[in-house]
Write an enzyme that holds these catalytic residues in place. Sequence first.
Site: not given
Length: 547
Positions: A41-44, A227
């Site tokens: 998983w990867m996000n920001d 955010e």
Amino acid sequence: MASFNSLSIVLCVSFFLQAVSSKLYSEPYRPQFHFSPKANWMNDPNGLVFHNGTYHMFFQHNPTGIGFGPMHWGHATSQDLVHWEEQPLALFPDPLGHIFSGSAVVDINNTSGLAPAGLTAIIAIYTSHNPEFAAQNRTDVERQSIAFSVDNGKTFVKYEKNPVLPNPGIRDFRDPKVFWYALQEKWVMALAAQDRIHFYSSKNLLQWEKESEFGGPSIGAHGGVWECPDLFLIEQKDISKWVLLVSINPGGPNGGSATQYFTGAFDGKTFTADSKDINWVDYGTDNYAGVTWSNVGDRHLFLGWMSNWNYGQSVPTEPWRGAMTVPRDLSLKVANENAYLVSQPIPELNSLIEAELVSLNETTVKGELKLVDTKRENSTGLLMVNFELAEVAEWSFVLENDLGEQVVVGYEASSRQLYVDRSSSGKLDFEIQFADKMKAPRISQDGSMDVTLLIDVASIEMFADGGLTCMTAIFFPHKPLNLLSVRSGGVGSLVLGSVRVWSLNSTVWSGQVDPVSSGLRRAPSTTNSFFIVFSLGLLFLCVLGEL
């Protein structure tokens, strides 16, 4: 004999790793010129910083699975913002909690005192998120911590007196973005705190003092908590403004997560917006938590997470989930007597051009004009499109395959709206709103229009009117979308001042076999699967032999 067996194991391990690596980046839907992690998983994007000739991209990463989980900071580096190399994990969870989003700066003057003599430190500023506190419904879940690196980001040491900014009693208190404010010789931190941004200052990155707040329910969009803020000054010959980026989830213009921005003034303590109105960095559903690189001079380089919290954990990709947008140059443009943020793909991407497929001038389209089909030479399936209209009219570009699956981008003259329609793009059942048509207002009032499209394996990015209106969307067809055409709207004709189409090379296949012939975007090959299983079996036998 033991040394021979040890060598055998090394050779078997090497054989196995080659088998696995040959499969990486050829999976269905794997981006070819957008960064994605090898697995999980990867996000920001986090800690975007340039130092000693290297661009660093840290990112929110769960190395244990393809869904959101215990957050670490992943790490990738590049010399040109185009070709990225994934590095070992940079930051790991600790007793203070998981490693949530943040930023990184180069402490050139060693204001922190953390760098040994003769060395310069990269300082990472991040949120420590305590999952045990969260489970107990406590408010002091999130605090701000720092870590430093004196080997150009290869390894980090966490500050022994973390956290450097305790929680003041606010449940959502995260995502520090720090920059050096030269006029007052201090560091400034923008920090998301529920429905607003808090500003702090520090002389040494270790002790922080609150300066002001910006936001509240009467300013900007508020579908969810604020955010991932970012604050920076854009100075141009014709205009200078401070720009504040704020991401929200949900509440985006087309559902789910998105990033808004404000232009205004900043005096080192307080940000004052020009307007309370809502403006979006990108109107598409797949550009979130975007921030800019630090230590790049007057350039403003932006990167976002190319997904959406509505379905980011459900998209049909494996063994990874998540990718980044292409890096974008940000600037300002005055339109309709207001200052707007403009996004353009970085010019470094032109280095990927493989061949020019189409070059037409003063072309009249009545009905449909096919631009790229299976008979044309296009060895990668990756495209860059640029077209201009001397007079604005209704148009659509259709990216499709022989199954009838398609993604349509276009302009509706009657409503003055640009759009992306992926309602027939292939796999849609993982999220109920994924098929919804995305729309964006055309901000420019000019009589002419220019548009750039960047098309990867499973994404499209549109930049209209020099980047005044941008849209980003991902999609998941059952077969490659390898046909491209342009269509006129209504009963009239469309006059294209120019249209050019280029095929692009893959950044992840540079120097390797052709990604198309090796299975890019196809279902997993049983031959490859057998090869990996065979390698595992051989490795097992080698280990048995050693034992």
